[in-house]
Scaffold this motif. Structure first.
Motif, PDB file in Angstrom:
ATOM      1  N   GLU A 229       4.774  27.316   0.963  1.00 59.97           N
ATOM      2  CA  GLU A 229       4.698  26.294  -0.032  1.00 59.97           C
ATOM      3  C   GLU A 229       3.352  26.335  -0.456  1.00 59.97           C
ATOM      4  O   GLU A 229       3.046  26.215  -1.826  1.00 59.97           O
ATOM      5  CB  GLU A 229       4.610  24.741   0.693  1.00 59.97           C
ATOM      6  N   ASN A 230       2.246  26.779   0.238  1.00 57.39           N
ATOM      7  CA  ASN A 230       0.764  26.933  -0.284  1.00 57.39           C
ATOM      8  C   ASN A 230      -0.085  27.837   0.426  1.00 57.39           C
ATOM      9  O   ASN A 230       0.264  28.314   1.525  1.00 57.39           O
ATOM     10  CB  ASN A 230       0.148  25.443  -0.404  1.00 57.39           C
ATOM     11  N   TYR A 231      -1.215  28.018   0.181  1.00 57.18           N
ATOM     12  CA  TYR A 231      -2.063  28.920   0.870  1.00 57.18           C
ATOM     13  C   TYR A 231      -2.346  28.444   2.234  1.00 57.18           C
ATOM     14  O   TYR A 231      -2.681  29.427   2.976  1.00 57.18           O
ATOM     15  CB  TYR A 231      -3.376  29.459  -0.086  1.00 57.18           C
ATOM     16  N   LEU A 232      -2.342  27.225   2.557  1.00 59.87           N
ATOM     17  CA  LEU A 232      -2.712  26.978   3.899  1.00 59.87           C
ATOM     18  C   LEU A 232      -1.827  27.607   5.065  1.00 59.87           C
ATOM     19  O   LEU A 232      -2.627  28.056   6.001  1.00 59.87           O
ATOM     20  CB  LEU A 232      -2.694  25.228   4.050  1.00 59.87           C
ATOM     21  N   GLU A 233      -0.811  27.793   4.950  1.00 60.90           N
ATOM     22  CA  GLU A 233      -0.089  28.307   5.909  1.00 60.90           C
ATOM     23  C   GLU A 233      -0.282  29.828   6.131  1.00 60.90           C
ATOM     24  O   GLU A 233      -0.538  30.251   7.173  1.00 60.90           O
ATOM     25  CB  GLU A 233       1.599  28.050   5.834  1.00 60.90           C
TER      26      GLU A 233
ATOM     27  N   VAL B   9      -8.468  30.358  -6.207  1.00 59.48           N
ATOM     28  CA  VAL B   9      -7.373  29.303  -5.491  1.00 59.48           C
ATOM     29  C   VAL B   9      -6.033  29.847  -6.085  1.00 59.48           C
ATOM     30  O   VAL B   9      -4.990  29.877  -5.544  1.00 59.48           O
ATOM     31  CB  VAL B   9      -7.790  27.940  -6.049  1.00 59.48           C
ATOM     32  N   LYS B  10      -6.014  30.050  -7.576  1.00 56.48           N
ATOM     33  CA  LYS B  10      -4.340  30.199  -8.073  1.00 56.48           C
ATOM     34  C   LYS B  10      -4.091  31.741  -7.390  1.00 56.48           C
ATOM     35  O   LYS B  10      -2.841  31.768  -7.473  1.00 56.48           O
ATOM     36  CB  LYS B  10      -4.741  30.359  -9.620  1.00 56.48           C
ATOM     37  N   ASN B  11      -5.042  32.543  -7.447  1.00 58.62           N
ATOM     38  CA  ASN B  11      -4.398  33.950  -6.816  1.00 58.62           C
ATOM     39  C   ASN B  11      -3.977  33.799  -5.535  1.00 58.62           C
ATOM     40  O   ASN B  11      -3.110  34.451  -5.074  1.00 58.62           O
ATOM     41  CB  ASN B  11      -5.719  34.917  -6.750  1.00 58.62           C
ATOM     42  N   ARG B  12      -4.927  32.938  -4.610  1.00 60.68           N
ATOM     43  CA  ARG B  12      -4.465  32.701  -3.179  1.00 60.68           C
ATOM     44  C   ARG B  12      -3.040  32.227  -2.972  1.00 60.68           C
ATOM     45  O   ARG B  12      -2.202  32.255  -2.145  1.00 60.68           O
ATOM     46  CB  ARG B  12      -5.190  32.138  -2.304  1.00 60.68           C
ATOM     47  N   THR B  13      -2.891  31.118  -3.837  1.00 59.70           N
ATOM     48  CA  THR B  13      -1.734  30.559  -3.922  1.00 59.70           C
ATOM     49  C   THR B  13      -0.362  31.267  -4.396  1.00 59.70           C
ATOM     50  O   THR B  13       0.714  31.009  -3.822  1.00 59.70           O
ATOM     51  CB  THR B  13      -1.698  29.294  -5.171  1.00 59.70           C
ATOM     52  N   ARG B  14      -0.842  32.044  -5.561  1.00 58.92           N
ATOM     53  CA  ARG B  14       0.299  33.179  -5.825  1.00 58.92           C
ATOM     54  C   ARG B  14       0.726  34.019  -4.484  1.00 58.92           C
ATOM     55  O   ARG B  14       1.892  34.272  -4.419  1.00 58.92           O
ATOM     56  CB  ARG B  14      -0.048  33.779  -6.916  1.00 58.92           C
TER      57      ARG B  14
ATOM     58  N   LYS C 268       3.026  31.891  -2.227  1.00 64.37           N
ATOM     59  CA  LYS C 268       4.330  31.794  -2.783  1.00 64.37           C
ATOM     60  C   LYS C 268       5.112  33.141  -2.954  1.00 64.37           C
ATOM     61  O   LYS C 268       6.433  33.123  -2.403  1.00 64.37           O
ATOM     62  CB  LYS C 268       4.233  31.307  -4.320  1.00 64.37           C
ATOM     63  N   GLU C 269       4.495  34.252  -3.154  1.00 61.61           N
ATOM     64  CA  GLU C 269       5.042  35.306  -2.893  1.00 61.61           C
ATOM     65  C   GLU C 269       5.738  35.654  -1.424  1.00 61.61           C
ATOM     66  O   GLU C 269       6.852  36.367  -1.324  1.00 61.61           O
ATOM     67  CB  GLU C 269       4.182  36.641  -3.500  1.00 61.61           C
TER      68      GLU C 269
END
Length: 557
Positions: A213-217, A200-205, A208-209
């Protein structure tokens, strides 16, 4: 060519990069749309070769996750795969920006260019290290599940081979089997939580990169959702809660009475008859032979397809130790060959492989004849219509597999299909919650899952189970770890498959013609347009789910 005879050598990505750079140079120097399309056909040849070799390595690793050679190949492709994806993206950017775009779009279609746009929005060279880490984490989960060893009935079983006991007609046996499965997950709970938290944190990063805003988009772009978004998906889930959950609960109540139980426990979820679920009467070889007869009788197209599959031994379906759990269809483009991977275990799921996975494979076989490769890039919400609908088209041949229990299978199949839709929507909503709140603790995630179960599956009772009862059931769902945001595609497709079920009861020939048309259309148009062309109602349209439920009520009564 038989799949075991297909030659394999490791892809040399330095050489691939040189070839791709040369193609990009040729593309830039081409002075017409015709000349650029000729270059693009060379691109087809290159990517077909790379894809075939990577797929051979994948299926051989999945067949034995302890094989040291293919384990190293798998790790190699996990490392190099994102680099290759970035190289493909670099080529596609040049194609996308072509001054001869109008000609190329006429040749390969507007969907292809929309997908190129989404690919540019979902990939960037700077996130390659994160993508490599993501690959290693999903492999860590897959290996953990594949290496499960559960002592039961005097045997040492993996999770796939435990399944017959999980649906045993003897309630005491299945209770014990579920207890052992729960114990396996509880023993590995910390590791499962750690892997998922890192994912989750990897996909969120990554998101962001990329500026999201978050991984959903980012996840929607990666799923190639090229004609709908979150609003449509949320509207679909609302329809499911309003109309389909009550319908599914009526089916569960009907099943409870059939089983003679005061209440349904989670150990009864996949049991449909007191005497046990219908099981195939034949050996794996006999099941495949019955499948050959079924597809011969269904249509000339399906006969040609299944004969090809059998002649080239394009199945790996026997369950065994160290084999990856689950099942799938993949494609070997150099040979125009679909390949089916599964774990037969003596349950009705073995027959589902011959219908569901062969639905994918049949469409893949047809689309493989299309010279435009982009038409193979089907969205998952469309691809799953091919597989789930084939399950229904096959129903009249079920006596070949189940003998006098064929009607029991048909009853079970419809109830199981209906029960799945709320579960699948729950998986999707759970992932939306998780990726909107990436800093949730493992306990908070499990609490969120348990709350969703109350909405989507209100009949569910875990009793005193220490792992599943505290919201851990989702951790046995491979897709949540490996294929984020995929699961709603199954639900969208199942609503279309149920429309085919209704259609074929009224006019089987007309329904088959519509299905065959949909398969041949492949990815030549957008999902919602494909449905219209095939005569299906879009699941996003208001009233669609209500209409399906009303027409399915006759099966309940």
């Amino acid at each position: 060519m038989k799949v075991q005879d297909m030659p394999y050598e490791r892809v040399d990505f330095a050489q691939v990069e040189a070839e791709m750079k040369e193609l990009m140079k040729e593309l830039e120097e081409a002075e017409s749309g015709e000349a650029q399309f000729a270059v693009h056909q060379k691109y087809y040849a290159l990517t077909d070769r790379v894809s075939t070799l990577m797929t051979i390595a994948q299926i051989r690793f999945d067949g034995d996750t302890s094989d040291e050679f293919y384990d190293k190949e798998h790790q190699y492709y996990d490392e190099k795969g994102p680099l290759y994806s970035n190289l493909v993206l670099e080529y596609q950017k040049k194609l996308y920006a072509s001054p001869y775009r109008a000609y190329l779009e006429e040749k390969i279609g507007p969907v292809a260019f929309k997908n190129m746009e989404l690919a540019q929005k979902s990939m960037n060279e700077k996130i390659i290290p994160l993508m490599q880490e993501e690959n290693s984490l999903t492999m860590e989960y897959d290996k953990l599940i594949a290496k499960a060893r559960i002592a039961f009935d005097g045997k040492e079983l993996n999770l796939s081979l435990l399944r017959p006991y999980l649906i045993s007609p003897d309630r005491a046996v299945r209770a014990k089997a579920w207890e052992r499965m729960s114990a396996f997950f509880e023993e590995n709970a910390d590791k499962l939580d750690e892997i998922f938290d890192r994912l989750v944190k990897n996909r969120t990063r990554q998101a962001k990169e990329m500026g999201y805003e978050n991984y959903l988009e980012l996840g929607y772009f990666r799923m190639n959702r090229n004609c709908y978004g979150r609003e449509e998906v949320e509207a679909f889930r609302r329809q499911i809660k309003e109309y389909f959950v009550p319908f599914a609960e009526r089916l569960h109540e009907q099943r409870r009475k059939r089983l003679g139980l005061d209440k349904l426990s989670f150990i009864d979820e996949q049991v449909y008859f007191a005497q046990g679920n219908p099981a195939p009467t034949g050996s794996p070889e006999e099941i495949l032979k019955a499948g050959q007869r079924m597809y011969e009788e269904l249509s000339p197209e399906t006969k040609e397809f299944f004969d090809f599959m059998m002649e080239n031994q394009l199945f790996d379906v026997l369950g065994r130790k160290n084999k990856r759990a689950g099942g799938y269809m993949t494609y070997l483009p150099l040979y125009g060959a679909p390949f089916i991977f599964a774990n037969f275990n003596g349950t009705s799921g073995d027959v589902d492989v011959i219908t569901h996975e062969c639905g994918h494979a049949f469409q893949g076989y047809l689309s493989g004849k299309d010279p435009i490769r982009e038409h193979r890039d089907i969205g998952m919400e469309t691809a799953e219509i091919h597989s789930m609908s084939m399950e229904f088209f096959a129903e009249q041949w079920m006596p070949l597999f189940f003998g006098d229990k064929a009607q029991d299978y048909v009853t079970m199949h419809l109830e199981d299909a209906a029960a799945f839709i709320p579960y699948g929507c729950m998986v999707d909503e759970f992932q939306h919650i998780v990726y909107e709140n990436p800093n949730m603790t493992p306990k908070e995630r499990k609490t969120a899952w348990r709350e969703l179960e109350k909405e989507y599956k209100p009949h569910l009772d875990y009793g005193e189970d220490r792992f599943f009862g505290q919201g851990g059931f989702w951790q046995k769902q491979l897709h949540i770890y490996d294929y984020p945001l995929y699961y709603i595609d199954y639900c969208l497709a199942q609503t279309c498959a149920l429309q085919y079920k209704i259609k074929m009861d009224e006019d089987f020939g007309g329904a088959w013609d519509s299905y065959l048309k949909l398969c041949k259309l492949s990815a030549s148009d957008f999902y919602t347009n494909l449905l219209k062309e095939a005569g299906l109602e879009s699941p996003f349209e208001g009233g669609c789910i209500k209409n399906i439920v009303e027409k399915l009520e006759k099966y309940v009564k």
